[in-house]
Design a protein around this motif. Structure first.
Motif, short mmCIF file in Angstrom:
data_model
loop_
_atom_site.label_atom_id
_atom_site.label_comp_id
_atom_site.label_asym_id
_atom_site.label_seq_id
_atom_site.Cartn_x
_atom_site.Cartn_y
_atom_site.Cartn_z
N TYR A 114 0.80 -1.22 0.00
CA TYR A 114 0.00 0.00 0.00
C TYR A 114 0.84 1.28 0.00
CZ TYR A 114 -3.86 -3.11 1.18
OH TYR A 114 -4.80 -4.11 1.17
N ALA A 115 0.34 2.26 -0.75
CA ALA A 115 0.92 3.60 -0.70
C ALA A 115 0.44 4.34 0.54
CB ALA A 115 0.54 4.38 -1.95
N ASN A 116 -0.72 3.95 1.03
CA ASN A 116 -1.26 4.53 2.25
C ASN A 116 -2.09 3.47 2.96
OD1 ASN A 116 -3.58 5.95 3.81
ND2 ASN A 116 -2.04 7.56 3.53
N LEU A 117 -1.71 3.14 4.19
CA LEU A 117 -2.39 2.06 4.91
C LEU A 117 -3.84 2.40 5.23
CD1 LEU A 117 0.41 0.90 7.38
CD2 LEU A 117 -0.68 -0.49 5.60
N ALA A 118 -4.08 3.61 5.67
CA ALA A 118 -5.43 4.00 6.07
C ALA A 118 -6.40 3.96 4.90
CB ALA A 118 -5.42 5.38 6.71
N GLU A 119 -5.93 4.40 3.74
CA GLU A 119 -6.79 4.45 2.56
C GLU A 119 -6.79 3.15 1.76
OE1 GLU A 119 -5.20 7.66 0.30
OE2 GLU A 119 -5.66 9.19 1.81
N ARG A 120 -5.88 2.22 2.13
CA ARG A 120 -5.72 0.98 1.38
C ARG A 120 -5.50 1.25 -0.11
NH1 ARG A 120 -4.51 -1.03 5.59
NH2 ARG A 120 -5.30 -2.99 6.43
N ARG A 121 -4.70 2.26 -0.37
CA ARG A 121 -4.37 2.64 -1.74
C ARG A 121 -3.12 1.87 -2.16
NH1 ARG A 121 -1.23 7.27 -3.16
NH2 ARG A 121 -1.59 8.04 -1.03
N PRO A 122 -3.21 1.01 -3.19
CA PRO A 122 -2.07 0.18 -3.56
C PRO A 122 -0.96 0.98 -4.26
CG PRO A 122 -3.85 -0.16 -5.11
CD PRO A 122 -4.40 0.72 -4.02
N VAL A 123 0.26 0.50 -4.13
CA VAL A 123 1.38 1.07 -4.86
C VAL A 123 1.37 0.51 -6.28
CG1 VAL A 123 2.87 1.46 -2.87
CG2 VAL A 123 2.93 -0.75 -4.04
N ASP A 124 1.93 1.27 -7.20
CA ASP A 124 2.07 0.78 -8.57
C ASP A 124 3.25 1.48 -9.24
OD1 ASP A 124 1.20 3.33 -9.46
OD2 ASP A 124 -0.88 2.67 -9.58
N ALA A 125 3.41 1.27 -10.52
CA ALA A 125 4.57 1.78 -11.25
C ALA A 125 4.60 3.29 -11.33
CB ALA A 125 4.59 1.20 -12.67
N ASP A 126 3.47 3.95 -11.08
CA ASP A 126 3.41 5.41 -11.14
C ASP A 126 3.41 6.07 -9.76
OD1 ASP A 126 3.28 5.65 -13.99
OD2 ASP A 126 1.19 4.98 -13.92
N THR A 127 3.44 5.28 -8.70
CA THR A 127 3.50 5.84 -7.35
C THR A 127 4.83 6.55 -7.15
OG1 THR A 127 2.10 4.04 -6.51
CG2 THR A 127 3.35 5.31 -4.89
N LEU A 128 4.80 7.70 -6.52
CA LEU A 128 6.02 8.47 -6.26
C LEU A 128 6.56 8.18 -4.87
CD1 LEU A 128 4.93 11.86 -7.82
CD2 LEU A 128 6.83 10.46 -8.60
N PHE A 129 7.88 8.20 -4.76
CA PHE A 129 8.59 7.95 -3.50
C PHE A 129 9.71 8.97 -3.36
CE2 PHE A 129 6.82 3.97 -4.89
CZ PHE A 129 6.46 3.27 -3.74
N GLU A 130 10.12 9.25 -2.13
CA GLU A 130 11.39 9.94 -1.92
C GLU A 130 12.50 8.93 -2.21
OE1 GLU A 130 11.50 11.40 2.10
OE2 GLU A 130 9.87 12.83 1.78
N ILE A 131 13.54 9.34 -2.94
CA ILE A 131 14.61 8.40 -3.29
C ILE A 131 15.91 8.68 -2.54
CG2 ILE A 131 13.61 7.93 -5.55
CD1 ILE A 131 15.85 9.64 -6.78
N LYS B 203 -0.56 13.92 -5.01
CA LYS B 203 -1.55 12.87 -4.77
C LYS B 203 -0.99 11.49 -5.07
CE LYS B 203 -5.57 15.80 -5.76
NZ LYS B 203 -6.72 16.04 -6.68
N ARG B 204 0.04 11.43 -5.90
CA ARG B 204 0.65 10.14 -6.25
C ARG B 204 1.79 9.75 -5.32
NH1 ARG B 204 1.64 11.07 -12.58
NH2 ARG B 204 3.13 9.39 -12.22
N LEU B 205 2.13 10.62 -4.37
CA LEU B 205 3.22 10.35 -3.44
C LEU B 205 2.78 9.36 -2.37
CD1 LEU B 205 6.12 11.04 -2.42
CD2 LEU B 205 5.05 12.87 -1.06
N ALA B 206 3.51 8.28 -2.22
CA ALA B 206 3.24 7.31 -1.16
C ALA B 206 3.50 7.96 0.20
CB ALA B 206 4.11 6.07 -1.33
N THR B 207 2.70 7.61 1.18
CA THR B 207 2.93 8.07 2.54
C THR B 207 4.13 7.34 3.12
OG1 THR B 207 0.56 8.45 2.85
CG2 THR B 207 1.88 8.26 4.84
N GLY B 208 5.01 8.07 3.80
CA GLY B 208 6.18 7.45 4.40
C GLY B 208 5.87 6.90 5.79
N TYR B 209 6.50 5.76 6.11
CA TYR B 209 6.27 5.10 7.39
C TYR B 209 7.59 4.77 8.07
CZ TYR B 209 1.44 4.53 5.87
OH TYR B 209 0.16 4.77 5.45
#
Length: 363
Positions: free
Chosen positions: A69-86, A230-236
């Motif tokens: 998941y990109a966000n646990l609370a929203e159950r939004r899945p990660v995919d090839a277009d999800t953004l991350f801090e690198i 909106k495409r940025l994954a939440t960091g944990y």
């Protein structure tokens, strides 16, 4: 839990030659099904991840495997277009920009960095040996890993260029410049400042002009507009059983690790580094994969090759408060990988395993 396999169109350059090189350097590969099992094990069983996206380049082309998941609370899945801090993988982009500037005669690697900083900035030196751009890129500057406030959850927030110069002016080197390799995120940030100063622009624009745009990378950058946000994954953070943590803010010290990217974009960067696609930067990238001075095996940016298990891997790991990432490739084996995760747990062992199955996973 949603998982996806995504196949992407990919054209191998000089296919016959590449296949021959792959045959000659036949490291054992890991199947896509095995990769998915490894990711599931890491996230579901080991509880050391939230979402993970793996991009692969090999003799089959390029593809993405994602899970979590990109966000646990929203159950939004990660995919090839999800953004991350690198994180520190940012330095690979800085290095390409630096080499491009050197090829065009805009900088010289062995000039003191004072040449590229505003007048009046004091830079520490050791026995008349001054810090150069090459020293910053190869992590032989003697500068510390991070500035004095590195204990903070967001160590670079509010860390302006003025504060960076103030810290630099007051720092006392503990050993000779050029005498040893010690990784320095502070050095990465200072290199980004110096190159931006010479180019007459900010770091985000420098990277877009010199790297992202020539490679067709459309989402990689420091600043995210509302749509990209909106495409940025939440960091944990694993330190608090995967509590959310704020995104890192690098203010004007973005070279220390301020870029965001997606697997789709990073596959373009990876394939170009592997000479698997034809881009304006292939030659520039190849130069960074060779020693930059006679008699020294150390490389700019990449440091050196990992030759374990008959591999020849160049890799970089990135980590911020709520993200981890890894990019690595073995051109002889014809295999490369990028991994993006929205948890602060290292993924480099998975990356090396994908390139060569002989590498062990962390227990």
């Amino acid at each position: 839990m949603k998982n996806t396999y995504r196949l992407l169109p990919f054209k191998l350059l000089m296919a016959t030659l590449a296949f021959g090189a792959f045959q000659a350097h036949a490291a054992t590969s890991v199947s896509d099904a095995d990769i998915m099992n490894i990711i599931k094990q890491r996230i579901d069983t080991d509880k050391k991840g939230v979402g993970m996206v793996v991009g692969i380049v090999d003799e089959k082309g390029s593809r993405v495997i994602s899970y979590g998941y990109a966000n646990l609370a929203e159950r939004r899945p990660v995919d090839a277009d999800t953004l991350f801090e690198i994180g520190s993988i940012t330095s690979a982009f800085t290095g390409v920009a630096m080499m491009d500037m050197a090829e065009k005669g805009e900088i010289r690697f062995k000039e003191p960095i004072t040449t590229y900083l505003p007048d009046g900035i004091r830079v520490p030196y050791y026995d008349d040996r001054k810090i150069t751009l090459a020293d910053l890129s190869s992590h032989r500057s003697g500068l510390p890993a991070a500035p004095g406030n590195s204990g903070s959850d967001n160590p670079y927030t509010g860390f302006t260029a003025a504060k960076a110069y103030e810290f630099l002016s007051g720092y006392q080197l503990k050993y000779d410049v050029g005498s040893r390799y010690v990784y320095s995120s502070f050095g990465n940030g200072l290199l980004g400042l110096a190159l931006s100063q010479r180019a007459g622009t900010d770091y985000d624009t420098l990277i877009k002009n010199r790297v992202s745009t020539p490679l067709g990378m459309t989402v990689t950058g420091v600043n995210l507009d509302a749509g990209l946000q909106k495409r940025l994954a939440t960091g944990y953070s694993s330190k608090a059983q995967f509590a959310t943590v704020p995104a890192w803010n690098f203010t004007s010290f973005e070279g220390a690790g301020g870029l965001h990217s997606s697997a789709n974009d990073m596959l373009k960067f990876l394939a170009a580094n592997m000479d698997q696609t034809k881009t304006p930067l292939n030659g520039t990238m190849r130069k960074l994969q060779m020693p930059f001075e006679p008699g020294n095996r150390l490389l700019l940016v990449w440091g050196g090759y990992n030759n374990k298990f008959d591999s020849s891997i160049l890799g970089l790991e990135g980590k911020t408060g709520g993200y981890s990432s890894y990019i690595a490739f073995d051109k002889k084996a014809g295999r490369g990988v990028v991994i993006l995760s929205n948890a602060d747990v290292s993924v480099s062992d998975i990356g090396n395993k994908i390139i060569n199955a002989d590498f062990p996973l962390t227990q």
